[in-house]
Design a protein around this motif. Structure first.
Motif, PDB file in Angstrom:
ATOM      1  N   HIS A  47       0.794  -1.110   0.021  1.00  0.00           N
ATOM      2  CA  HIS A  47      -0.236   0.003   0.055  1.00  0.00           C
ATOM      3  C   HIS A  47       0.918   1.125   0.000  1.00  0.00           C
ATOM      4  O   HIS A  47       0.482   2.225  -0.687  1.00  0.00           O
ATOM      5  CB  HIS A  47      -0.929  -0.088   1.200  1.00  0.00           C
ATOM      6  CG  HIS A  47      -2.255  -0.854   0.994  1.00  0.00           C
ATOM      7  ND1 HIS A  47      -3.272  -0.384   0.190  1.00  0.00           N
ATOM      8  CD2 HIS A  47      -2.510  -2.175   1.590  1.00  0.00           C
ATOM      9  CE1 HIS A  47      -4.059  -1.385   0.146  1.00  0.00           C
ATOM     10  NE2 HIS A  47      -3.819  -2.600   1.001  1.00  0.00           N
ATOM     11  N   ALA A  48       1.883   1.122   0.734  1.00  0.00           N
ATOM     12  CA  ALA A  48       3.009   2.457   0.857  1.00  0.00           C
ATOM     13  C   ALA A  48       3.391   2.571  -0.430  1.00  0.00           C
ATOM     14  O   ALA A  48       3.689   3.589  -1.047  1.00  0.00           O
ATOM     15  CB  ALA A  48       4.002   2.304   1.734  1.00  0.00           C
ATOM     16  N   LEU A  49       3.929   1.331  -1.290  1.00  0.00           N
ATOM     17  CA  LEU A  49       4.512   1.581  -2.489  1.00  0.00           C
ATOM     18  C   LEU A  49       3.532   2.010  -3.597  1.00  0.00           C
ATOM     19  O   LEU A  49       3.900   2.995  -4.466  1.00  0.00           O
ATOM     20  CB  LEU A  49       4.975   0.177  -2.983  1.00  0.00           C
ATOM     21  CG  LEU A  49       5.332  -0.016  -4.301  1.00  0.00           C
ATOM     22  CD1 LEU A  49       6.729   0.962  -4.331  1.00  0.00           C
ATOM     23  CD2 LEU A  49       5.736  -1.533  -4.591  1.00  0.00           C
ATOM     24  N   TYR A  50       2.093   1.834  -3.524  1.00  0.00           N
ATOM     25  CA  TYR A  50       1.032   2.383  -4.403  1.00  0.00           C
ATOM     26  C   TYR A  50       1.111   3.676  -4.086  1.00  0.00           C
ATOM     27  O   TYR A  50       1.095   4.392  -5.286  1.00  0.00           O
ATOM     28  CB  TYR A  50      -0.217   1.594  -4.052  1.00  0.00           C
ATOM     29  CG  TYR A  50      -1.429   2.350  -4.628  1.00  0.00           C
ATOM     30  CD1 TYR A  50      -1.587   1.760  -5.990  1.00  0.00           C
ATOM     31  CD2 TYR A  50      -1.966   3.404  -4.258  1.00  0.00           C
ATOM     32  CE1 TYR A  50      -2.571   2.219  -7.024  1.00  0.00           C
ATOM     33  CE2 TYR A  50      -3.089   3.842  -4.946  1.00  0.00           C
ATOM     34  CZ  TYR A  50      -3.335   3.271  -6.323  1.00  0.00           C
ATOM     35  OH  TYR A  50      -4.307   3.881  -7.128  1.00  0.00           O
ATOM     36  N   ASP A  51       0.991   4.109  -2.755  1.00  0.00           N
ATOM     37  CA  ASP A  51       1.059   5.766  -2.658  1.00  0.00           C
ATOM     38  C   ASP A  51       2.196   6.363  -3.216  1.00  0.00           C
ATOM     39  O   ASP A  51       2.165   7.480  -3.741  1.00  0.00           O
ATOM     40  CB  ASP A  51       0.840   6.123  -1.093  1.00  0.00           C
ATOM     41  CG  ASP A  51      -0.337   5.238  -0.699  1.00  0.00           C
ATOM     42  OD1 ASP A  51      -1.589   5.117  -1.383  1.00  0.00           O
ATOM     43  OD2 ASP A  51      -0.500   5.226   0.676  1.00  0.00           O
ATOM     44  N   ARG A  52       3.449   5.775  -2.994  1.00  0.00           N
ATOM     45  CA  ARG A  52       4.607   6.110  -3.671  1.00  0.00           C
ATOM     46  C   ARG A  52       4.593   6.618  -4.875  1.00  0.00           C
ATOM     47  O   ARG A  52       5.034   7.450  -5.727  1.00  0.00           O
ATOM     48  CB  ARG A  52       5.747   5.533  -3.047  1.00  0.00           C
ATOM     49  CG  ARG A  52       7.102   6.024  -3.294  1.00  0.00           C
ATOM     50  CD  ARG A  52       8.208   5.505  -2.707  1.00  0.00           C
ATOM     51  NE  ARG A  52       8.527   3.985  -2.641  1.00  0.00           N
ATOM     52  CZ  ARG A  52       8.076   3.152  -1.648  1.00  0.00           C
ATOM     53  NH1 ARG A  52       8.086   3.759  -0.193  1.00  0.00           N
ATOM     54  NH2 ARG A  52       8.341   2.092  -1.580  1.00  0.00           N
ATOM     55  N   TRP A  53       4.078   5.157  -5.657  1.00  0.00           N
ATOM     56  CA  TRP A  53       4.029   5.342  -7.370  1.00  0.00           C
ATOM     57  C   TRP A  53       2.982   6.465  -7.619  1.00  0.00           C
ATOM     58  O   TRP A  53       3.113   7.178  -8.719  1.00  0.00           O
ATOM     59  CB  TRP A  53       3.592   3.988  -7.704  1.00  0.00           C
ATOM     60  CG  TRP A  53       4.778   2.917  -7.834  1.00  0.00           C
ATOM     61  CD1 TRP A  53       5.984   3.025  -7.093  1.00  0.00           C
ATOM     62  CD2 TRP A  53       4.724   1.894  -8.628  1.00  0.00           C
ATOM     63  NE1 TRP A  53       6.517   1.740  -7.391  1.00  0.00           N
ATOM     64  CE2 TRP A  53       5.919   1.237  -8.399  1.00  0.00           C
ATOM     65  CE3 TRP A  53       3.927   1.138  -9.503  1.00  0.00           C
ATOM     66  CZ2 TRP A  53       6.392  -0.272  -8.894  1.00  0.00           C
ATOM     67  CZ3 TRP A  53       4.146   0.147 -10.005  1.00  0.00           C
ATOM     68  CH2 TRP A  53       5.417  -0.459  -9.812  1.00  0.00           C
TER      69      TRP A  53
END
Length: 104
Positions: A47-53
Motif C-alpha cells: 500500500h505504501a508502494l502504491y502511494d509512492r508510485w
C-alpha cells in the motif's frame, strides 16, 4: 465532435528510463510474495508502494495503468490469502510486464 487524439499518443510511454528502472527495483523487492505467504507488513508495504508510485508518477495514462496493475497485485494477494499463488503470480507478472514495456 470527432476525437482527434491519436490513440498511440495516449499510451506512449511518459515515464523515463531511470524512473522505470527504479520501479522495477521496487517491484522486485516483493517478488518473494510469489513463494511465501503475504503478511500484514507486506500488505502495508505494498500500500505504501502504491502511494509512492501514485505520488511519483502523477496522473498520466501510463501512470494510471501501472498503479491499477499494482492495485491488482494487492487485491490478488489479499484474495489468495496464502492459499493459492496463481492469481497473485498472474497479477505480479502482468505488472512486471507493464512496467517493462511502458504501461501499454
Amino acid at each position: 465532435m470527432t476525437d482527434l487524439i491519436n490513440p498511440d499518443a495516449r499510451t506512449a510511454p511518459t515515464i523515463s528510463h531511470a524512473t522505470r528502472q527504479t520501479l522495477m527495483h521496487q517491484l522486485e523487492s516483493y517478488e518473494f510474495l510469489l513463494f511465501e505467504p503475504m503478511t500484514q507488513a507486506d500488505l502495508d508495504g505494498l500500500h505504501a508502494l502504491y502511494d509512492r508510485w501514485r505520488h511519483t508518477l502523477g496522473d498520466s495514462p501510463e501512470a494510471n495503468v501501472l498503479c491499477a496493475a499494482l492495485s491488482d497485485v494487492i487485491r490478488a494477494g489479499i484474495a489468495d490469502g496464502g492459499r493459492s499463488k496463481d492469481h497473485l503470480k498472474r497479477a505480479y507478472m502482468a505488472l512486471f510486464a507493464a512496467v517493462r514495456r511502458g504501461g501499454e
